[in-house]
Scaffold this active site. Structure first.
Site, PDB file in Angstrom:
ATOM      1  N   THR A 101     -20.678  22.320  -9.659  1.00  0.00           N
ATOM      2  CA  THR A 101     -20.888  22.386  -8.210  1.00  0.00           C
ATOM      3  C   THR A 101     -21.270  20.983  -7.764  1.00  0.00           C
ATOM      4  O   THR A 101     -21.878  20.224  -8.521  1.00  0.00           O
ATOM      5  CB  THR A 101     -22.010  23.373  -7.840  1.00  0.00           C
ATOM      6  OG1 THR A 101     -23.206  23.048  -8.571  1.00  0.00           O
ATOM      7  CG2 THR A 101     -21.612  24.812  -8.159  1.00  0.00           C
ATOM      8  N   SER A 129     -19.657  18.126 -11.626  1.00  0.00           N
ATOM      9  CA  SER A 129     -18.479  18.107 -10.767  1.00  0.00           C
ATOM     10  C   SER A 129     -17.992  16.682 -10.521  1.00  0.00           C
ATOM     11  O   SER A 129     -18.782  15.732 -10.524  1.00  0.00           O
ATOM     12  CB  SER A 129     -18.828  18.760  -9.427  1.00  0.00           C
ATOM     13  OG  SER A 129     -17.811  18.548  -8.462  1.00  0.00           O
ATOM     14  N   TYR A 153     -11.050  16.974 -10.536  1.00  0.00           N
ATOM     15  CA  TYR A 153      -9.985  17.206  -9.564  1.00  0.00           C
ATOM     16  C   TYR A 153      -9.010  16.042  -9.687  1.00  0.00           C
ATOM     17  O   TYR A 153      -9.434  14.882  -9.778  1.00  0.00           O
ATOM     18  CB  TYR A 153     -10.526  17.238  -8.137  1.00  0.00           C
ATOM     19  CG  TYR A 153     -11.406  18.413  -7.801  1.00  0.00           C
ATOM     20  CD1 TYR A 153     -10.896  19.710  -7.817  1.00  0.00           C
ATOM     21  CD2 TYR A 153     -12.739  18.226  -7.449  1.00  0.00           C
ATOM     22  CE1 TYR A 153     -11.699  20.789  -7.501  1.00  0.00           C
ATOM     23  CE2 TYR A 153     -13.552  19.304  -7.123  1.00  0.00           C
ATOM     24  CZ  TYR A 153     -13.022  20.589  -7.151  1.00  0.00           C
ATOM     25  OH  TYR A 153     -13.822  21.646  -6.836  1.00  0.00           O
ATOM     26  N   THR A 179      -9.894  21.598 -12.785  1.00  0.00           N
ATOM     27  CA  THR A 179      -9.867  22.687 -11.806  1.00  0.00           C
ATOM     28  C   THR A 179      -8.465  22.787 -11.226  1.00  0.00           C
ATOM     29  O   THR A 179      -7.949  21.818 -10.649  1.00  0.00           O
ATOM     30  CB  THR A 179     -10.897  22.452 -10.691  1.00  0.00           C
ATOM     31  OG1 THR A 179     -12.208  22.544 -11.258  1.00  0.00           O
ATOM     32  CG2 THR A 179     -10.765  23.497  -9.599  1.00  0.00           C
ATOM     33  N   LYS A 249      -9.656  25.474 -15.494  1.00  0.00           N
ATOM     34  CA  LYS A 249     -10.531  26.351 -14.711  1.00  0.00           C
ATOM     35  C   LYS A 249      -9.776  26.884 -13.502  1.00  0.00           C
ATOM     36  O   LYS A 249      -9.137  26.121 -12.770  1.00  0.00           O
ATOM     37  CB  LYS A 249     -11.759  25.562 -14.250  1.00  0.00           C
ATOM     38  CG  LYS A 249     -12.725  26.323 -13.344  1.00  0.00           C
ATOM     39  CD  LYS A 249     -13.900  25.437 -12.986  1.00  0.00           C
ATOM     40  CE  LYS A 249     -14.874  26.115 -12.059  1.00  0.00           C
ATOM     41  NZ  LYS A 249     -14.347  26.297 -10.691  1.00  0.00           N
ATOM     42  N   HIS A 273     -13.232  30.282  -8.010  1.00  0.00           N
ATOM     43  CA  HIS A 273     -13.952  29.257  -7.251  1.00  0.00           C
ATOM     44  C   HIS A 273     -15.090  29.869  -6.430  1.00  0.00           C
ATOM     45  O   HIS A 273     -15.394  29.427  -5.326  1.00  0.00           O
ATOM     46  CB  HIS A 273     -12.981  28.500  -6.336  1.00  0.00           C
ATOM     47  CG  HIS A 273     -13.257  27.025  -6.245  1.00  0.00           C
ATOM     48  ND1 HIS A 273     -12.539  26.093  -6.938  1.00  0.00           N
ATOM     49  CD2 HIS A 273     -14.181  26.320  -5.545  1.00  0.00           C
ATOM     50  CE1 HIS A 273     -12.993  24.886  -6.666  1.00  0.00           C
ATOM     51  NE2 HIS A 273     -14.006  24.994  -5.826  1.00  0.00           N
TER      52      HIS A 273
END
Length: 378
Positions: A101, A129, A153, A179, A249, A273
């Site tokens: 997060t 994250s 990401y 992700t 993920k 998510h």
């Protein structure tokens, strides 16, 4: 004449709520949720608590656990219960980790450094994250002996993603978590209403100095910075950048689980998510069995979303998860009392899991299997 301070009823009410939060016995994760809601501003709370569109998936992540019954075995001598397990060959104290997060400095001064220290103190896995307010180097330095993976990401500027992968590997992270369910950010209505102005005070340390513009339209980065063209071919590109295990993920289906195995990943996190992306998908606990069956034991399967009690952890492991990860509850702990608050959350969850194991007749994690659960017919 001595001037007297005037305390408004609103200020008094706020101070009283904070005092009661600090003084009350916090005995379960929902207590920390209530405390965090009182402590955080409305806009920040909406950012943490919100889901996409009607929040149906967010809410169903919780409700789905109520449809699963436990089938305890008795007279099993549970005088000694061992909660330890392994993930990717590394031992952890119990099968719960801290999910990725972002923006932890919204919740406590040391941000992700506090999170890393709490995770290391409990000997569990923490996944920082991409959108951290501490850099990968700062997080690693805060808890050098901790079990930590890194969530990525993939951005349109691939050089930034490549640099980040190399930095996290050099900092001693032990796995890369990609992700896959965010080609675009889901429509989170409260965030749109609140305009996310509070993010302007946050610095995403992993991208410090990378962008000239100050556009906070997409959670702290310039508009359209995440690459929606990412596909399975990019998994090979990532594997060429690092020797670390690769975990995907966001998988919810048999088809994508099979593709993940085919592309040589080492793990899957069944995730929606936190209900913040596509509204109307399965709760993660409901999608878990399909993914576990599809991979046929070739990769480890983990889960996030909706974990609130030790018995939730037990149910997820019985259905086939190797480990579960908590997102919002970790933030509640940080908002309550930083590292110490998060430690309290983790200790409660570990104690509840150990008690649930004992009451279900499981002396160690290897004794948890599908015979332990039954789905409601309703």
């Amino acid at each position: 004449m001595v001037k007297q301070s005037v305390i408004t009823s609103a200020a008094w009410s706020s101070s009283l709520e904070t005092f009661l939060c600090l003084e009350m016995a916090l005995v379960c994760l929902s207590d920390f949720e209530a405390c965090a809601k009182k402590h955080l501003s409305k806009a920040v709370w909406d950012f943490v608590a919100g889901g996409a569109d009607e929040c149906w998936t967010r809410d169903n992540n919780l409700i789905a656990y109520k449809r699963i019954y436990l089938r305890p075995r008795l007279l099993r001598d549970v005088s000694a219960v061992d909660t330890k397990t392994t993930i990717l060959g590394t031992e952890i104290s119990f099968p719960v980790g801290i999910a990725p997060t972002g923006f932890h400095k919204l919740f406590c001064p040391d941000g992700e450094q506090s999170t890393a220290r709490a995770g290391a103190a409990m000997n569990i896995c923490y996944i920082p994250s991409t959108y951290s307010t501490c850099s990968v180097e700062e997080i690693a330095a805060a808890a050098p002996a901790g079990v930590r993976w890194f969530q990525l990401y993939i951005h349109r500027r691939r050089d930034l993603s490549e640099q980040l992968v190399r930095r996290m590997e050099a900092s001693g992270f032990q796995a890369l978590v990609v992700t896959a369910d965010l080609p675009f950010a889901g429509k989170r209505r409260d965030d749109i209403r609140n305009s996310l102005q509070f993010l302007s005070s946050m610095t995403l340390k992993n991208f410090e100095g990378a962008f000239e513009e100050n556009d906070y339209s997409e959670y702290g980065l310039p508009r359209d910075s995440i690459d929606p063209s990412v596909s399975w071919k990019d998994i090979a590109w990532l594997k060429s950048l690092t020797r670390l295990p690769l975990i995907i993920k966001g998988i919810l289906t048999k088809e994508d689980a099979e593709l993940a195995v085919r592309h040589g990943v080492q793990g899957i996190i069944v995730s929606n998510h936190g209900g913040r992306q596509l509204d109307g998908v399965h709760a993660t606990i409901d999608a878990l069995a399909e993914v576990v069956a599809a991979v046929q034991g070739k990769v480890e399967v983990y889960l996030d979303g909706g974990i609130r009690t030790g018995s939730d952890v037990l149910k997820a492991l019985a259905i086939g998860a190797k480990c579960v990860f908590i997102g919002r509850p970790a933030i509640w702990g940080l908002a309550y009392k930083g590292e110490e608050g998060l430690l309290q959350v983790l200790k409660i969850l570990k104690d509840e899991f150990s008690m649930s194991m004992a009451l279900a007749g499981c002396r160690n994690v290897s004794e948890i299997d599908q015979r332990l659960v039954q789905y409601s017919r309703l």
